[in-house]
Design an enzyme around this catalytic site. Structure first.
Site, PDB file in Angstrom:
ATOM      1  N   SER A  88       5.524   4.222   3.574  1.00  0.00           N
ATOM      2  CA  SER A  88       5.001   3.236   2.629  1.00  0.00           C
ATOM      3  C   SER A  88       5.956   3.024   1.459  1.00  0.00           C
ATOM      4  O   SER A  88       6.063   1.910   0.929  1.00  0.00           O
ATOM      5  CB  SER A  88       3.619   3.667   2.127  1.00  0.00           C
ATOM      6  N   SER A 128       1.099   5.226  -0.102  1.00  0.00           N
ATOM      7  CA  SER A 128       0.378   6.494   0.049  1.00  0.00           C
ATOM      8  C   SER A 128       1.150   7.669  -0.531  1.00  0.00           C
ATOM      9  O   SER A 128       0.616   8.775  -0.622  1.00  0.00           O
ATOM     10  CB  SER A 128       0.092   6.757   1.525  1.00  0.00           C
ATOM     11  N   ALA A 182       0.861  -1.182   0.000  1.00  0.00           N
ATOM     12  CA  ALA A 182       0.000   0.000   0.000  1.00  0.00           C
ATOM     13  C   ALA A 182       0.896   1.231   0.000  1.00  0.00           C
ATOM     14  O   ALA A 182       1.649   1.450   0.946  1.00  0.00           O
ATOM     15  CB  ALA A 182      -0.907  -0.015   1.227  1.00  0.00           C
ATOM     16  N   CYS A 236      -6.444  13.847   6.989  1.00  0.00           N
ATOM     17  CA  CYS A 236      -6.097  14.097   5.592  1.00  0.00           C
ATOM     18  C   CYS A 236      -7.122  14.949   4.856  1.00  0.00           C
ATOM     19  O   CYS A 236      -6.767  15.750   4.003  1.00  0.00           O
ATOM     20  CB  CYS A 236      -5.891  12.774   4.866  1.00  0.00           C
ATOM     21  N   CYS A 238     -10.819   4.587   8.558  1.00  0.00           N
ATOM     22  CA  CYS A 238     -10.191   4.365   7.258  1.00  0.00           C
ATOM     23  C   CYS A 238      -9.474   3.018   7.229  1.00  0.00           C
ATOM     24  O   CYS A 238      -9.615   2.242   6.275  1.00  0.00           O
ATOM     25  CB  CYS A 238      -9.220   5.500   6.961  1.00  0.00           C
ATOM     26  N   GLY A 240       4.058   8.607   0.919  1.00  0.00           N
ATOM     27  CA  GLY A 240       4.908   9.063   2.006  1.00  0.00           C
ATOM     28  C   GLY A 240       6.171   8.229   2.148  1.00  0.00           C
ATOM     29  O   GLY A 240       6.375   7.238   1.437  1.00  0.00           O
TER      30      GLY A 240
END
Length: 392
Positions: free
Chosen positions: A37, A32, A30, A220, A124, A34
């Site tokens: 990850s 993101s 996964a 976010c 989330c 950033g």
């Protein structure tokens, strides 16, 4: 002990051990956009896995692209795509805006209308990321889904267990309490045994452009941390005025909507009676903000809803019936405290050994093993609290 002095190849070996799959297995990472990850994907690739990167677009990236400290939108998606190209791995961007809005943003607004203090990051993880994304990973033929969360997955006598990260300053176990046994079977967390400075050093050593990228901050989808902006747009009736009432029944003033207040709040009340006052409770039905002295914030127990259990017992209800001793954490910024599980009025209840202050409905209460404090046993969302003097 942190692996904070090891070169990238040795850190990749740690990631391989945390993943626990044969080299060559397909793992979906996964991504993101950033640092965490991206390094996760890089370490898995370096460890010899067949890595596929997946990024979820969760909200309007046109608006988010102008913001710093966000994730899953705008520049972050471009960063994830660029990182995947650098690593030489396939990369997919999936449009999950409608699912995210329904499962996270709408729930966030409704929770404030109920007088609760929600945690959208947990929602989330609980829905879009650890439910829908797991299905995507399986459809791609993966043996596991890896994320950049700072938690550890350890194999115990009865199978996979969830544990706190070795780096207490980065531990994210509070936000992952709702991870189910089935999900934990499929998930992997390669960064759980690393300190954040080492992760950034690995990113720099591997030539990743995001090595110095700031961490995501706040929620976010909330512009500049102003959550009321989102609520006012989605639920404008949340700004209906009401009364500010003292615990003793005195009417002290008026407010401009209960969504502006959270339990434990002191500033912004605009009422004065001599002694400091705090928000003790929110009555959504009557649109009342109830205030009182600081000692009124002390809770002797709380009841849980939407529970998840990872302990030896089949469910949290059984652990509660036998009065299991636990460590309870009611805020992500607090350390777990001694407590016991109980069943009161047929509801799973956490009874604190020492009263806790400012426990807010809607927040999570995460439970850890009293005998092995790093192990996450599960938890639930706080439904209501009971004052110390009201305990049976």
């Amino acid at each position: 002990m942190f692996a904070d002095l090891l070169p990238a190849d040795d850190v990749a070996a740690i990631a391989r051990e945390a993943t626990g799959l044969p080299v060559g297995s397909r793992v979906v990472a996964a991504m993101s956009g950033g640092v965490d990850s991206t390094v996760t994907a890089a370490l898995l690739k370096r460890a010899g896995y067949d890595v596929v990167g997946v990024t979820l677009q969760l909200y309007d990236h046109g608006a988010a692209a102008k913001r710093k400290g966000a994730c899953c939108a705008g520049q972050d998606i471009l960063d994830a795509r660029s990182a995947a190209e650098t690593l030489g791995i396939p990369h997919y961007v999936l449009d999950y805006e409608s699912r995210f809005r329904e499962s996270v943003i709408e729930d966030f607004a409704d929770a404030y209308l109920r007088g609760e203090t929600p945690i959208p990051c947990i929602r989330c993880n609980q829905t879009v990321k650890f439910r829908d994304l797991l299905d995507v990973a399986r459809d791609l033929g993966a043996a596991a889904l890896a994320t950049g969360h700072y938690v550890r997955r350890e194999i115990g006598p009865a199978g996979p267990e969830l544990h706190r990260a070795l780096d207490d300053h980065r531990d994210q176990s509070y936000f992952l309490f709702a991870t189910t046994r089935e999900q934990l079977d499929f998930l992997r967390f390669p960064l759980g045994g690393l300190a954040k400075p080492r992760v950034r050093a690995v990113a720099a050593e591997l030539g990743l452009t995001i090595a110095d990228k700031p961490d995501s901050q706040d929620i976010c989808f909330v512009p500049e941390g102003r959550y009321t902006t989102v609520i006012d747009r989605l639920r404008p009736h949340g700004a209906l005025p009401g009364d500010i009432v003292h615990l003793d029944g005195r009417l002290l003033g008026r407010h401009e909507g209960i969504t502006r207040y959270t339990v434990g709040q002191r500033r912004g009340l605009n009422v004065a009676v001599g002694d400091p006052l705090f928000v003790v409770r929110l009555d959504a039905e009557r649109r009342e903000v109830i205030v009182g002295p600081r000692e009124a914030l002390l809770a002797g127990s709380l009841t849980l809803s939407e529970t998840n259990w990872l302990g030896e017992e089949p469910a949290l209800a059984q652990a509660a019936r036998r009065g299991r001793r636990v460590l309870a954490r009611v805020r992500s910024t607090r350390e777990p405290v001694a407590a016991r599980l109980a069943t009161i009025d047929e509801r799973p209840t956490v009874v604190f050994e020492t009263p806790e202050e400012g426990v807010a409905p809607g927040q999570a209460c995460v439970l850890y093993d009293a005998g092995e404090p790093s192990r996450v046993l599960g938890g639930g969302f706080i439904a209501r609290t009971t004052a110390v003097e009201a305990l049976p």
